[in-house]
Design a protein around this motif. Structure first.
Motif, PDB file in Angstrom:
ATOM      1  N   UNK A   1       0.825  -1.209   0.000  1.00 37.20           N
ATOM      2  CA  UNK A   1       0.000   0.000   0.000  1.00 37.20           C
ATOM      3  C   UNK A   1       0.862   1.264   0.000  1.00 37.20           C
ATOM      4  N   UNK A   2       1.963   1.237   0.753  1.00 37.55           N
ATOM      5  CA  UNK A   2       2.853   2.403   0.792  1.00 37.55           C
ATOM      6  C   UNK A   2       3.467   2.656  -0.581  1.00 37.55           C
ATOM      7  N   UNK A   3       3.827   1.596  -1.288  1.00 41.92           N
ATOM      8  CA  UNK A   3       4.410   1.747  -2.627  1.00 41.92           C
ATOM      9  C   UNK A   3       3.391   2.350  -3.594  1.00 41.92           C
ATOM     10  N   UNK A   4       2.144   1.876  -3.524  1.00 39.71           N
ATOM     11  CA  UNK A   4       1.092   2.454  -4.369  1.00 39.71           C
ATOM     12  C   UNK A   4       0.888   3.936  -4.043  1.00 39.71           C
ATOM     13  N   UNK A   5       0.916   4.266  -2.755  1.00 41.08           N
ATOM     14  CA  UNK A   5       0.756   5.668  -2.343  1.00 41.08           C
ATOM     15  C   UNK A   5       1.892   6.534  -2.876  1.00 41.08           C
ATOM     16  N   UNK A   6       3.115   6.008  -2.843  1.00 35.55           N
ATOM     17  CA  UNK A   6       4.265   6.757  -3.350  1.00 35.55           C
ATOM     18  C   UNK A   6       4.127   7.018  -4.848  1.00 35.55           C
ATOM     19  N   UNK A   7       3.662   6.000  -5.580  1.00 35.08           N
ATOM     20  CA  UNK A   7       3.442   6.168  -7.019  1.00 35.08           C
ATOM     21  C   UNK A   7       2.413   7.276  -7.273  1.00 35.08           C
ATOM     22  N   UNK A   8       1.343   7.242  -6.497  1.00 29.73           N
ATOM     23  CA  UNK A   8       0.290   8.256  -6.661  1.00 29.73           C
ATOM     24  C   UNK A   8       0.825   9.652  -6.337  1.00 29.73           C
ATOM     25  N   UNK A   9       1.601   9.770  -5.268  1.00 28.14           N
ATOM     26  CA  UNK A   9       2.157  11.075  -4.883  1.00 28.14           C
ATOM     27  C   UNK A   9       3.087  11.608  -5.965  1.00 28.14           C
ATOM     28  N   UNK A  10       3.914  10.726  -6.521  1.00 25.39           N
ATOM     29  CA  UNK A  10       4.837  11.168  -7.573  1.00 25.39           C
ATOM     30  C   UNK A  10       4.073  11.642  -8.809  1.00 25.39           C
ATOM     31  N   UNK A  11       2.990  10.933  -9.149  1.00 26.18           N
ATOM     32  CA  UNK A  11       2.193  11.319 -10.321  1.00 26.18           C
ATOM     33  C   UNK A  11       1.515  12.667 -10.091  1.00 26.18           C
ATOM     34  N   UNK A  12       0.967  12.857  -8.879  1.00 28.72           N
ATOM     35  CA  UNK A  12       0.307  14.127  -8.564  1.00 28.72           C
ATOM     36  C   UNK A  12       1.311  15.275  -8.598  1.00 28.72           C
ATOM     37  N   UNK A  13       2.493  15.059  -8.017  1.00 30.59           N
ATOM     38  CA  UNK A  13       3.526  16.108  -8.004  1.00 30.59           C
ATOM     39  C   UNK A  13       3.945  16.482  -9.422  1.00 30.59           C
ATOM     40  N   UNK A  14       4.057  15.460 -10.305  1.00 29.42           N
ATOM     41  CA  UNK A  14       4.436  15.719 -11.688  1.00 29.42           C
ATOM     42  C   UNK A  14       3.349  16.538 -12.406  1.00 29.42           C
ATOM     43  N   UNK A  15       2.079  16.139 -12.179  1.00 33.54           N
ATOM     44  CA  UNK A  15       0.971  16.874 -12.807  1.00 33.54           C
ATOM     45  C   UNK A  15       0.915  18.320 -12.326  1.00 33.54           C
ATOM     46  N   UNK A  16       1.127  18.522 -11.017  1.00 38.60           N
ATOM     47  CA  UNK A  16       1.128  19.874 -10.465  1.00 38.60           C
ATOM     48  C   UNK A  16       2.241  20.712 -11.062  1.00 38.60           C
ATOM     49  N   UNK A  17       3.409  20.075 -11.246  1.00 41.23           N
ATOM     50  CA  UNK A  17       4.553  20.790 -11.802  1.00 41.23           C
ATOM     51  C   UNK A  17       4.289  21.191 -13.259  1.00 41.23           C
ATOM     52  N   UNK A  18       3.635  20.301 -14.017  1.00 40.42           N
ATOM     53  CA  UNK A  18       3.318  20.604 -15.412  1.00 40.42           C
ATOM     54  C   UNK A  18       2.323  21.756 -15.508  1.00 40.42           C
ATOM     55  N   UNK A  19       1.319  21.746 -14.603  1.00 43.34           N
ATOM     56  CA  UNK A  19       0.333  22.832 -14.619  1.00 43.34           C
ATOM     57  C   UNK A  19       0.960  24.180 -14.250  1.00 43.34           C
TER      58      UNK A  19
END
Length: 411
Positions: A393-411
């Motif tokens: 579950x922690x690994x899935x959460x880390x993947x989600x956090x990295x994806x959100x951070x990348x999307x925020x950075x692109x915006x």
């Protein structure tokens, strides 16, 4: 137990251990009933020696299947702690920082014993508690011996203990490094130069308690250092075989410290424990003797190697994960993915979604191994489900956090 330990064709299962454990409980109960006779309460004979061997192996088996937080699993640690405390007392070179981890570990074990007192066999708890009481008494004796040392001198005591261990560590190598010994000798002389009229002073100029302890340890350091500096051979020829055995075991245990997450089956430590106990019991009056009954040169080196092996076994036991060996490959994969994701996050995150695909695919393949949320091995449900599910579950959460951070950075 030995047959189960040697069988590498299959994983050790809790059910295998449970059947042997029930048989052992019956035998322990018989021994305890016999020892109810007041004249036999303190008797210690060959039965106790064999029982100790069997329970050590059983305890290591509990660790192997992931039952690390149970009373029987603590027995192997208690046996090693007992030997460590005996050697610390004998060496007279220890500080409060050496005793604190042992004190903490005994506290953990006491909590486990108290918690399992109602669910485990009364006879087994009695056996384990007796071992714990013995270790606690030894620890309190060592703590009491240091109570005479003023807090102002504790850092200096720790420094001298460290230097003594470094001296013996350098001296135990097959090839003596004179340069390292000289550097340690210079450190000792520098410490010695701080004394005033043979006393170590407090910052306010007073003479704190504990002078005899520190001066005795300083003298011991000089003695060991001079022995190594003046001798070309590490140990006498009559002790060379023991030296080679201990050095080989130390190297093997140090190698296991590096690879234990992937290769260690805790029951493998049983053979090391047995060999070390056999070598330890060969000593007469604390020394290794030759055929003539004399104590040849090389005692400090052999004792250092022996104590180092005990310390390595203790660290391996303490670091044992609450996961069955059947699930260790999955845990190692998840731990590796987690470390990689943490490193990606630390380095600033993703530059593209493509970088996340390998981690997502790996996690999905591990997730698909589960049956009704459990990692199964055949029809068995090995120990360690909670830890693996939390790690996944922690690994899935880390993947989600990295994806959100990348999307925020692109915006």
């Amino acid at each position: 137990m030995s047959v189960l330990k040697k069988d590498r064709s299959t994983y050790l299962k809790s059910s295998d251990i449970a059947s042997v454990y029930e048989q052992l409980i019956a035998e322990i109960r018989k021994i305890n009933r016999i020892r109810e006779d007041p004249s036999l309460v303190h008797e210690h004979n060959r039965v106790d020696v064999v029982l100790d061997d069997v329970f050590q192996l059983l305890s290591l088996s509990f660790l192997t299947v992931g039952l690390t937080r149970t009373a029987p699993a603590t027995y192997a640690s208690l046996s090693t702690v007992k030997r460590l405390l005996e050697h610390l007392k004998e060496s007279k070179a220890y500080s409060l920082s050496d005793l604190k981890p042992i004190n903490d570990r005994l506290g953990e074990i006491q909590n486990i014993i108290d918690r399992d007192a109602d669910s485990e066999s009364e006879d087994v708890i009695k056996l384990i508690r007796a071992k714990w009481t013995l270790c606690e008494a030894q620890l309190m004796e060592l703590q009491a011996s240091l109570s005479v040392v003023s807090p102002d001198l504790e850092p200096l005591l720790q420094k001298l203990v460290t230097i003594r261990r470094q001296i013996v560590s350098v001296g135990s190598r097959p090839k003596l490094n004179v340069t390292e010994l000289k550097a340690l000798s210079d450190e000792l002389r520098q410490i010695e130069s701080t004394r005033v009229d043979g006393n170590f002073l407090s910052p306010d100029g007073s003479i704190p308690d504990g002078q005899n302890v520190l001066n005795g340890l300083l003298e011991e350091c000089h003695t060991v250092l001079n022995d190594f500096s003046a001798r070309s051979d590490l140990v006498a020829p009559s002790l060379r075989k023991l030296y080679d055995q201990l050095l080989e075991m130390k190297n093997q245990l140090e190698s296991m410290m590096l690879t234990h997450r992937w290769t260690l089956r805790e029951t493998d430590l049983y053979n090391f424990q047995q060999k070390l106990q056999a070598i330890d019991d060969m000593r007469v009056g604390g020394s290794f003797v030759d055929k003539s009954g004399n104590a040849p040169e090389g005692q400090a080196v052999l004792l250092y190697l022996l104590r180092r092996c005990y310390a390595l076994i203790y660290r391996l036991l303490v670091s044992s994960e609450p996961v069955s060996e059947a699930l260790m490959p999955i845990q190692n994969q998840l731990s590796t993915v987690r470390r990689c994701l943490m490193e990606v996050k630390r380095m600033g995150g993703l530059s593209s979604a493509r970088e996340l695909y390998p981690y997502q695919m790996k996690l999905a393949s591990i997730d698909n191994m589960r049956v009704d949320g459990k990692f199964m091995i055949g029809d068995a449900i090995p120990e360690g489900q909670g830890l693996l599910n939390a790690l996944l579950a922690e690994c899935f959460d880390l993947c989600h956090e990295l994806r959100v951070e990348m999307d925020d950075a692109e915006e």
